[in-house]
Design a protein around this motif. Structure first.
Motif, PDB file in Angstrom:
ATOM      1  N   ASP A   1     105.816  76.002  97.934  1.00 22.35           N
ATOM      2  CA  ASP A   1     106.534  76.280  97.273  1.00 22.35           C
ATOM      3  C   ASP A   1     105.831  76.569  95.456  1.00 22.35           C
ATOM      4  O   ASP A   1     105.020  75.702  95.323  1.00 22.35           O
ATOM      5  N   LYS A   2     106.548  77.708  94.939  1.00 24.75           N
ATOM      6  CA  LYS A   2     105.659  77.804  93.783  1.00 24.75           C
ATOM      7  C   LYS A   2     105.411  76.716  93.189  1.00 24.75           C
ATOM      8  O   LYS A   2     103.922  76.612  92.580  1.00 24.75           O
ATOM      9  N   ALA A   3     105.816  75.849  92.261  1.00 21.48           N
ATOM     10  CA  ALA A   3     106.196  75.121  91.053  1.00 21.48           C
ATOM     11  C   ALA A   3     105.460  74.121  91.717  1.00 21.48           C
ATOM     12  O   ALA A   3     104.184  73.812  91.349  1.00 21.48           O
ATOM     13  N   HIS A   4     105.029  73.794  92.575  1.00 26.10           N
ATOM     14  CA  HIS A   4     104.548  72.592  94.245  1.00 26.10           C
ATOM     15  C   HIS A   4     102.775  73.405  94.000  1.00 26.10           C
ATOM     16  O   HIS A   4     101.807  72.346  93.484  1.00 26.10           O
ATOM     17  N   LYS A   5     103.190  73.948  94.401  1.00 28.64           N
ATOM     18  CA  LYS A   5     101.368  75.617  94.051  1.00 28.64           C
ATOM     19  C   LYS A   5     101.343  74.647  93.069  1.00 28.64           C
ATOM     20  O   LYS A   5      98.859  74.447  93.239  1.00 28.64           O
ATOM     21  N   GLU A   6     101.966  74.904  91.753  1.00 25.02           N
ATOM     22  CA  GLU A   6     101.137  75.541  91.026  1.00 25.02           C
ATOM     23  C   GLU A   6     100.298  74.018  90.490  1.00 25.02           C
ATOM     24  O   GLU A   6      99.713  73.859  89.535  1.00 25.02           O
ATOM     25  N   SER A   7     101.376  73.028  90.890  1.00 25.07           N
ATOM     26  CA  SER A   7     101.159  71.655  90.205  1.00 25.07           C
ATOM     27  C   SER A   7      99.528  71.097  90.743  1.00 25.07           C
ATOM     28  O   SER A   7      98.909  70.890  90.623  1.00 25.07           O
ATOM     29  N   VAL A   8      99.548  71.267  92.217  1.00 20.02           N
ATOM     30  CA  VAL A   8      98.725  71.211  92.887  1.00 20.02           C
ATOM     31  C   VAL A   8      97.275  71.663  92.509  1.00 20.02           C
ATOM     32  O   VAL A   8      96.336  71.033  92.485  1.00 20.02           O
ATOM     33  N   LYS A   9      97.146  73.264  91.978  1.00 20.73           N
ATOM     34  CA  LYS A   9      96.318  73.328  92.031  1.00 20.73           C
ATOM     35  C   LYS A   9      95.493  73.264  90.569  1.00 20.73           C
ATOM     36  O   LYS A   9      94.234  73.019  90.204  1.00 20.73           O
ATOM     37  N   LYS A  10      96.131  72.828  89.479  1.00 20.90           N
ATOM     38  CA  LYS A  10      96.076  71.942  88.376  1.00 20.90           C
ATOM     39  C   LYS A  10      95.026  70.628  88.717  1.00 20.90           C
ATOM     40  O   LYS A  10      93.992  70.203  88.287  1.00 20.90           O
TER      41      LYS A  10
END
Length: 548
Positions: free
Chosen positions: A319-328
């Motif tokens: 999931d794109k939003a989830h991915k961006e959150s975990v990246k951080k």
């Protein structure tokens, strides 16, 4: 006369100051042979001496062209003998250590014997150099079956007494190599007239028996021969009895745990492995890419052992939003994972302290005054970095710290470290912006040539990680069953996928906007252009070997 007077002689040099750690070395928990002052190498006992008598000082040449000073150990315990002189460049505070030895072998041919004679290697007499006196460097002639471990330095042309130092029986010695440059009358090591180097065992690693003595090798002209005629010691009784136990390791971590500052503009913070797994990291298998598997919080469902065969890899959530959150990432969840390693025949303990980042950010190129963001280049999933504390097993003192920097790194002596303010021995480390390389000082480090290369920016911020809070000792082979390695540590595949973008295409797009990039493409570091996902700590070269 070689003794040229100089105003430098009256100036205070860094070596005139004796370095001590900011706080006293603690009293360590009791147990076994750690920090007892003496280590038995199997019939040859050695003790560490850190106090010295000055013998000779030169005031030019060597690092920073400020000369070097040569010493003898002071306060040698009864029954112990000097194995060689000690030397250090004048551009650093005095922070030395050298071993002295006592024969307890009870054999017909003792472990120690006097040299048969001395040969003059080099003298500063008639040399046009600034110095406090004429210096003479002597090489001992060992008896048959014995080896010299160091030189003797005097200020007279008379040979030293034969009982000045001892030679060591060959079975207690190991082959040495030159390491860093200490001094030479020229301004660089490239001046081949005469040079002095510190030495270290050729073979270094967790099972290597070679012991660092602290002596030096003096070479008068020419190319260094291999092996060099100066030997190191060998621990013939490599049972690791001088290594710290669990309670002592925990005390060491609490005493010396680094404080890590992330850059104030860092978007991609560190996290714990557990946080990464519980927040949606996925396990992929080759041939089954459409069906990734969530990872258990401890990594218990990760494939164990084997080799990095490309069959498995980890990745961020889909999931794109989830991915961006975990990246951080989440620096507050960060847990430091410690591998405890015997080094130099069990006379030192290395605490390799590993930190995980879910994502490594893009690089930034610098061309003179121009900064060029590199788009996706440098990005990858899963990033492991580390610092290593090197601790003396004679007294538990912190000697140096290794800072990992991409595919390499640097050792920094304790005397050159920045320590956290307050009465403590906690060194500071800086995690560089996006790339997370570890640096001992704040500022810009440029990977490249001249003013062209890749930026590594380090600075203090409010995002701080104390390595001593919530750490986990994940491995220490000599401790046996006392340490249970977590399953994720024995996952030996990639912690991220192969890069998903076309590297040549990315470079081409950037070069159309910034034509100067063509000039630096060939000097971009390999790790920045790497196409494979990174591997975990156990597949790094330093896991069982030395750092560099």
């Amino acid at each position: 006369m070689g003794n040229q007077t100089s105003s430098k002689k009256n100036e205070t040099l860094p070596i005139d100051t004796i370095f001590n750690l900011p706080a006293n070395i603690p009293v360590w928990p009791q147990g076994d042979g750690f920090a007892n002052g003496i280590i038995d190498l199997g019939g040859l006992k050695v003790s560490q001496i850190s106090t010295f008598n000055k013998v000779w000082t030169t005031l030019q040449g060597g690092p920073d062209n400020v000369g070097a000073t040569f010493f003898e150990p002071e306060g040698v315990p009864e029954g112990f003998f000097m194995l060689g002189s000690y030397s250090q460049p004048n551009n650093k505070s005095l922070f030395g250590r050298i071993l002295v030895a006592k024969d307890v072998s009870s054999t017909e041919n003792g472990a120690l014997k006097k040299p048969l004679d001395y040969t003059l290697i080099w003298t500063s007499k008639s040399q046009n150099i600034k110095q406090d006196n004429d210096g003479y460097i002597w090489s001992p002639t060992p008896p048959n079956g014995y080896k010299a471990l160091g030189h003797v330095v005097t200020t007279t042309s008379e040979k030293p007494p034969l009982d000045k130092i001892m030679c060591v029986r060959s079975d207690f010695t190991d082959q040495c190599e030159t390491n860093s440059w200490i001094w030479g009358p020229g301004k660089s090591v490239d001046d081949k007239s005469f040079n002095v180097f510190d030495v270290r065992p050729n073979n270094r690693g967790t099972q290597a028996p070679g012991v660092l003595v602290g002596t030096f090798f003096a070479q008068d002209g020419g190319t260094t021969t291999s092996p060099i005629p100066i030997a190191c010691l060998k621990n013939t009784n490599l049972n690791f009895s001088s290594m710290p136990n669990i309670n002592q390791i925990e005390a060491l971590v609490k005493a010396y745990s680094p404080i890590m500052y992330l850059h104030p503009n860092e978007k991609y913070q560190s996290s714990s492995v557990n946080w990464y797994f519980t927040n949606g990291a996925l396990l992929y298998k080759k041939g089954e890419e459409s069906n990734p598997v969530p990872i258990d919080p401890t990594g218990s469902n990760l494939p164990q052992g084997g080799n990095n065969d490309g069959a498995y890899w980890l990745d961020l959530p889909i999931d794109k939003a989830h991915k961006e959150s975990v990246k951080k990432g989440d620096f507050k969840s960060t847990q430091v994972y410690i591998h405890v390693k015997p080094m130099f025949g069990g006379t030192f303990t290395d605490l390799a302290m590993w930190v995980f980042y879910p994502f490594n950010g893009p690089g930034v190129a610098k061309f003179g005054l121009i900064d060029i963001p590199l788009g996706k280049i440098g990005e990858h999933v899963g990033d492991w970095e580390h610092v290593t504390l090197r601790i003396s097993n004679f007294d538990g003192g912190l000697k140096k710290v290794y800072f990992s920097q991409h595919s390499s790194g640097q050792w920094v002596e304790a005397s050159e470290l920045e320590f956290q303010s307050g009465n403590n021995n906690k060194p500071v480390t800086y995690s560089s912006l996006n790339g997370h390389a570890m640096y001992p000082k704040a500022g810009l480090v440029l990977q490249g040539v001249s003013e062209i290369g890749i930026r590594n920016d380090a600075a203090k911020s409010n995002v701080v990680v104390d390595f001593g809070v919530g750490f986990e000792i994940v491995s220490g082979e000599y401790l046996g069953s006392e340490i249970i390695e977590p399953p994720w540590l024995n996952y030996l595949r990639q912690w991220g996928p192969n890069i998903s973008y076309d590297l040549a295409e990315e470079l081409d797009k950037l070069e159309k906007v910034f034509p100067v990039l063509k000039k630096i493409e060939n000097i971009l570091p390999n790790e920045l252009l790497g196409e494979e996902g990174p591997t975990g700590p156990k597949l790094k070269r330093n896991w069982s070997g030395d750092e560099i």
